[in-house]
Design an enzyme around this catalytic site. Sequence first.
Site, PDB file in Angstrom:
ATOM      1  N   SER A 105     -10.168   0.718 -15.666  1.00  0.00           N
ATOM      2  CA  SER A 105     -10.014   2.066 -15.448  1.00  0.00           C
ATOM      3  C   SER A 105      -8.649   2.020 -15.805  1.00  0.00           C
ATOM      4  O   SER A 105      -7.790   3.401 -16.347  1.00  0.00           O
ATOM      5  CB  SER A 105     -10.302   2.241 -14.238  1.00  0.00           C
ATOM      6  OG  SER A 105      -9.486   2.142 -12.529  1.00  0.00           O
ATOM      7  N   ASP A 106      -7.633   1.153 -14.581  1.00  0.00           N
ATOM      8  CA  ASP A 106      -5.996   1.835 -15.221  1.00  0.00           C
ATOM      9  C   ASP A 106      -5.592   1.717 -17.039  1.00  0.00           C
ATOM     10  O   ASP A 106      -4.929   2.787 -17.177  1.00  0.00           O
ATOM     11  CB  ASP A 106      -5.469   0.665 -14.672  1.00  0.00           C
ATOM     12  CG  ASP A 106      -5.147   0.914 -13.175  1.00  0.00           C
ATOM     13  OD1 ASP A 106      -4.953   1.900 -12.800  1.00  0.00           O
ATOM     14  OD2 ASP A 106      -4.876  -0.420 -12.313  1.00  0.00           O
ATOM     15  N   MET A 107      -6.033   0.972 -17.716  1.00  0.00           N
ATOM     16  CA  MET A 107      -5.581   0.430 -18.674  1.00  0.00           C
ATOM     17  C   MET A 107      -6.417   1.889 -19.798  1.00  0.00           C
ATOM     18  O   MET A 107      -6.355   1.900 -20.750  1.00  0.00           O
ATOM     19  CB  MET A 107      -5.397  -0.542 -19.319  1.00  0.00           C
ATOM     20  CG  MET A 107      -4.444  -1.836 -18.092  1.00  0.00           C
ATOM     21  SD  MET A 107      -4.367  -3.476 -19.502  1.00  0.00           S
ATOM     22  CE  MET A 107      -6.116  -4.425 -18.005  1.00  0.00           C
TER      23      MET A 107
END
Lengths: 411, 450
Positions: free
Chosen positions: B192-194
């Site tokens: 989800s971050d990247m």
Amino acid sequence: MKLQAQGPLVGVRVLEICEGQEGPYCGAILSDLGAEVIKVENLEGDYTRKLGPFKQGESAYYISYNRGKKGIALDLSKKKACEIVKDLAAKSDIFIENLEPGAIEALGLNYDVLKEVNPGIVYGSVSCYGRTGPISKYPGNDIVAEAMGGHTSANGWPDGPPEPLGIAVSSHCSGAEFAWGILCAYLHRMLTGHGQYVDVSVSDKNISVTENVLALATMVNVTRGRSGGHHPIVGPYGVYMAVDGAYAIGCGTNEMWGRIATAVGRPELLTAEGWATNLDRGKNRLTHMIPLLTEWGKGKKRDDIVRLMRDESNVPCGACATHKEVQKDAHYRARGTVVDIVQPKAGKVSVASAYANKMSDPRPMVQGPAPLLGEHNEEILQSIICMTSEEIAKLHKQGILVQDLEPKQPT
Amino acid sequence: MADIPKTNRDILNKQRIFPPQGPLSGLRVLDFSQVLASPYLGTMLSDMGAEVIKVEASYGDSSRAYGPLKEGEAGYYITQNRGKYGLCMDLTNPKAIGICKELAKICDICIENWRPGIMTKRGLDYAALREVNPGIIYASVAGFGNFDRFAPAPGPYSPRVCYDVIAQAESGHQWMNGFPDKAPHGLDVSWSDMNTGTHEAVAIVAALIQRIKTGRGQWIDIALTDSMIASNENVICMVSMAADDVPSPVRNGLRRLSISPYGVFKAKDDYFVIGVDNDKRFARLCEAMGKPELARDPKFDTNLHRLKNRAAIEGIVEAWCAQRTVEECVKILRDQHSVPAGPILTNTEYVKNPHYRARQMLVPIEQPRAGVFEMEGVVSKLSRTPGRVQGAAPMMGEHNRSILKKYLGYSDKEIDKLYDELVIVDNIDLAYGYNVDVARAKAKEKGGDK
């Protein structure tokens, strides 16, 4: 169905010869951001039109990846059809394709050809392996790229097989990367007038989004294994079962662990041997933490656990939502992330957008439904290359243009 | 600082970031990022030529402590921050905030991923920065989005604390990851971050395009949950088509839910993947297995029919695979019959793969202490204005002096004073070591940020 354009890319025209996932997702992003995206399909249409589920003959798969686009369909085995696409490309700012290796050259629509008719065009290809390198001649897709990029090998349990990611998040991430490459090139064109070719590989993107995993190999030569998604050096950090579902918990500090231990009725574990530090809890996750929380979760409802952890104990915790819940959730509706569109046949359906409403000036939005096969043939040819209705009717009669406005419900 | 040992002076004197190259060269980014989502975004901007100035709070980005570690330098931090300049300051000090605002005047873009409200508290939110620079493009990442003034799309969950693991849960991805008869599990990395960093990068360049036309900046606020919900293939649309009493889809183990045969298969020696997503490719698979008639079999001729007879067709494929090694399977399927298929590689395997090398996806950089090693290259390959990995990741506060001199015209004397007042700090003298906890304690002791 009329499309409404709003967003930072209003006025930009994109021609898309893509099928499947990464390419169409890039087109959908550009459409969400306000671009006019024209999807070019062959006789049978994008193959995702045949991937279900279906409603009134329209495919959920196709709709998800192609909302907000205009559609033109041609028999690309005919030379005249490719000439028409070339004429459209001459009037477009961006051209994107993701056909199997060699296919776009066979149609005579590769960059070297199109830059002759439109020197400023930004031309992008997205593919499993990219357009250069020893295995670039083979076709592939997200599942292959995830495997080649080290994700599948690490998804799953230490004692189980490698698992594919449940949902092809890599195809979306790569589609977004593709949009990024394309728009960087478009920005350059705005400043200098020069077009260029953009080559994006889904496998490349997969090894770029590996957090510290590549460095693990190149700095200290350590192979990453599977951990069941549980963090190896902090804990509890992962997914646990309730009686009616599952929840995720992300504990980062010992103080937080103290609150969790109290919530589950075992406050003594804050300082107990094997539990006291993040390193202990990470290391002993299979023998200590997972059995403890699994046993504790038996007979407890997911939402009660989340309330206890998140709201009462101030621990980062969330439900493993089902898609039905996500689709109905008021928060994502408020943010514009889940929106309803009206398809010509299927009627009201929901799609998701990362961009709708998330920029302040002007606000992007989902422009409208996905097209039926060849739905906008006439509008596109009239408005962009000034064809007359008679010419267009003739092309339909000759089978150069195709259209299917009454899709059959597959059985 | 007067007491820097000679060797560390040498470190300071070496230029480890190249002159910018790529379509964003000439643009400047103020980067208040930490850990992963926005650091990854900043790296994408740097790779394309933007000059990225990372501003760390005095205790440093916590990923400086995340492994792998070599000579005190963290692989995690380096990966997400290569090619950036590094400033380190006490962000509770009004003087430091003043410096940030001065820098915001000469930057085009500001990125941040602090918990909603923190940047407001510091006086560095969008409202504050657009007062000093109306053209600034301000890009935030939070778990559920921002909710303070001017936030583009606040929602009821916006105040919640959220990490990647929660965003994966709330967006439906974890529920679909794993075997149906076992607990679901997190994805292999912090997708989800990247994924959000990547989506945000697209919005930033779209906003730059818009700014050329109007001169106005804006606030972009894509949440972790937004990008993950948008990355759900057909499933959101699928559930909206279904009647209310139809249960939501559940994870499906080794095979993807709505396509067949598509997933992990077992060969004689190991697992590998096959991805047959259309009828044309299915026909090639049948040909490759020496059973071309299956492609015309009404039980298997369309994806819908294959899903109805999933066990039968996947059983046939499994039996075929079981008699061959992965190498043989891939050779027959991928190389000879153009069926999407491939081996499942680990990280130590793919870094040796000649294909990635040919595509320059493994690029050496030189860190001051960890030395030379390889990291991820630039993904989007542009023919005319290619980006590149612009250089090393900074040590904490490595460019305090050079950036303040270059852009704000500070003299050495003024900078020394800022050091003495603990407005700016660094760990180049190794008094803090590279240990974040020590740095934090030290900063606390000196009454710094916390």
